[in-house]
Design an enzyme around this catalytic site. Sequence first.
Site, PDB file in Angstrom:
ATOM      1  N   GLU A   8     -12.460 -10.904   0.473  1.00 28.04           N
ATOM      2  CA  GLU A   8     -13.849 -10.829   0.938  1.00 28.04           C
ATOM      3  C   GLU A   8     -14.865 -11.026  -0.184  1.00 28.04           C
ATOM      4  OE1 GLU A   8     -11.360  -8.891   1.781  1.00 28.04           O
ATOM      5  OE2 GLU A   8     -11.560  -8.041   3.784  1.00 28.04           O
TER       6      GLU A   8
ATOM      7  N   LYS B 282      -2.956  12.502   1.235  1.00 26.61           N
ATOM      8  CA  LYS B 282      -3.808  13.638   1.563  1.00 26.61           C
ATOM      9  C   LYS B 282      -2.927  14.873   1.754  1.00 26.61           C
ATOM     10  CE  LYS B 282      -6.901  10.238   3.320  1.00 26.61           C
ATOM     11  NZ  LYS B 282      -6.101   9.006   3.370  1.00 26.61           N
TER      12      LYS B 282
ATOM     13  N   THR C  75      -7.749 -12.579   5.487  1.00 27.71           N
ATOM     14  CA  THR C  75      -7.173 -11.422   4.795  1.00 27.71           C
ATOM     15  C   THR C  75      -5.755 -11.259   5.336  1.00 27.71           C
ATOM     16  OG1 THR C  75      -7.865  -9.905   6.517  1.00 27.71           O
ATOM     17  CG2 THR C  75      -9.409 -10.258   4.720  1.00 27.71           C
TER      18      THR C  75
ATOM     19  N   TRP D 159      -6.452  15.272  -2.652  1.00 24.28           N
ATOM     20  CA  TRP D 159      -5.983  13.892  -2.675  1.00 24.28           C
ATOM     21  C   TRP D 159      -5.102  13.663  -3.892  1.00 24.28           C
ATOM     22  CZ3 TRP D 159     -10.506  10.031  -1.294  1.00 24.28           C
ATOM     23  CH2 TRP D 159     -10.877  10.241   0.050  1.00 24.28           C
TER      24      TRP D 159
END
Length: 541
Positions: free
Chosen positions: A330, A435, A185, A440
């Site tokens: 992944e 935030k 990654t 949000w």
Amino acid sequence: MKSTMQHVPLAISRLLNQGSRFHATSTVVTWTGDGTRTLTYAQVGARSAQLAHALRGLGVDADQRVATFMFNNNEHLEAYLAVPSMGAVLHTLNIRLFPEQVSYIATHAEDHVVIVDGALVPVLSKILPDMPTVRHVIVTGGADGTVLKRPGVEVHAYEELLAAQPTEFKWPEIDEDDAAALCYTSGTTGNPKGVAYSHRSIWLHSMQVCTAEAFGFGPADKVLAVVPQFHAMSWGLPYAAFMSGASLVMPDRFLQAEPLVRMIEQERPTLAGAVPTIWADLLRYLDDHGGDISSLREVVVGGSAVPPTLMRAFLDRYGLRIVHAWGMTETSPLGSVARPPGGLDEQSEWEYRISQGRLPASVEGRLVGPGGEVLAHDGVSVGELEVRGNWVTGSYLHDPAPEKFDDGWLRTGDVGSLTPDGFLHLTDRAKDVIKSGGEWISSVELENHLMAHPDVVEASVVGVPDDHWGERPLATVVLRDGATADPAALREFLAARVARWQLPERWAIIEEVPKTSVGKFDKKALRASYAAGELDVTSLA
Ligand code: ADP
């Protein structure tokens, strides 16, 4: 009762055989800047056998890691096929990472051999002294590898090494659960983590790529694989091409809009895959210079959220359908693909198309709330997406990373909702969502609205510290040449589209949004520039 079915390992060598024998006349075309290099799949098969013999000669006789430091080209395809088929492990190094990251990854993976493109020899020469496990470097393209020479490392020329070898190889029987390929990654937080794909997971994933639910590859297709072979295995396109007989067009290092349009005009691919920033560049180029992309029946775009305006613009101006897909290293990387159900009116179909798509049968998803509770798939509840399935990693190489898993599910770090019919709507990455007070704000939603403004070329929104709210959005915008819009006008444009409390107070007009090693907006870099006071910020309240 046990089944009566046979068990034959799902080995990469079977994909190699299928492509090189039954699709012997399919081709891989590699762009060379001023022309092309074309090989049939029969030739690729023979050269893969030669590469395997050559690697045996260099001591690769088990699961040693054979790394690639390469663009997309036929040699890279040969490594994709030969290395796993001979029982070794292919490790695709990301050529765009910082040198320290590449050497960390290569050492962590214990790479024994590196195959490098001639054009990348100068880059590798700076990293190689810090790659202590590497014993052999193989240079493609006839380039001079002298600068790579150092004690304990032998340097070879790819074509010379292959030339003397037999064109058949007796591929060994392998365990389908053994590692076939390794990809790290890009490590936006902490050190990069290794994902080891198995022969079985690559096989099953390739079948999925070939389904109509995903990319629908067939032998009459020609696939332009723009997404790098070091970025999540080029989304599995090369293996699926060998499985289905679809031909490949490989851009090598020519990834700018101008050569890509020339490639499309000359090679007439039917399908393509790349991240949104590539398509945004291509759209600007086509608008300014024209070009014929009519051979493409559709293109798959993912890796970050595709702005709906980009999808609309390609459809309206060039008749090209962009198919939105989600995935991650992944997950091999597919992932969901946005193919709407039949019988919908245009508006409803559009709602499906701009979503991240439907999860396939082999990748289950669930949403988890802040307290660890599993949320309903009602299209409304928002939580972190967790996935599990046959081509989803269950751990990282030499790194159990318990914080990334939850009772056997992979925590994706992506936040969004799931509909009852399995469609994923991502709001943002958990680390990018802003935030503000208790609420949000989706950075992606603000970006998508901004990029719908005719004067805006690129827009990236990040959360920055705010004394009162904790965090507030900072909008960074790249304007078109001759644009008349200013931050105040852009804020007014946004005000008609989002709730007032979401409107950014901080604005910066910038030259270009920084990009990550795989071409995504680099929000970490933007936050750092802001923190270092490098941005010229206009405050609007
Ligand atoms: P990196 O994390 O370095 O970008 P990956 O390519 O593995 O490496 O990225 C996977 C992530 O990319 C996903 O977890 C998600 O955040 C993002 N992503 C991929 N496709 C999409 C999409 N269609 N919409 C929104 N985000 C996406």
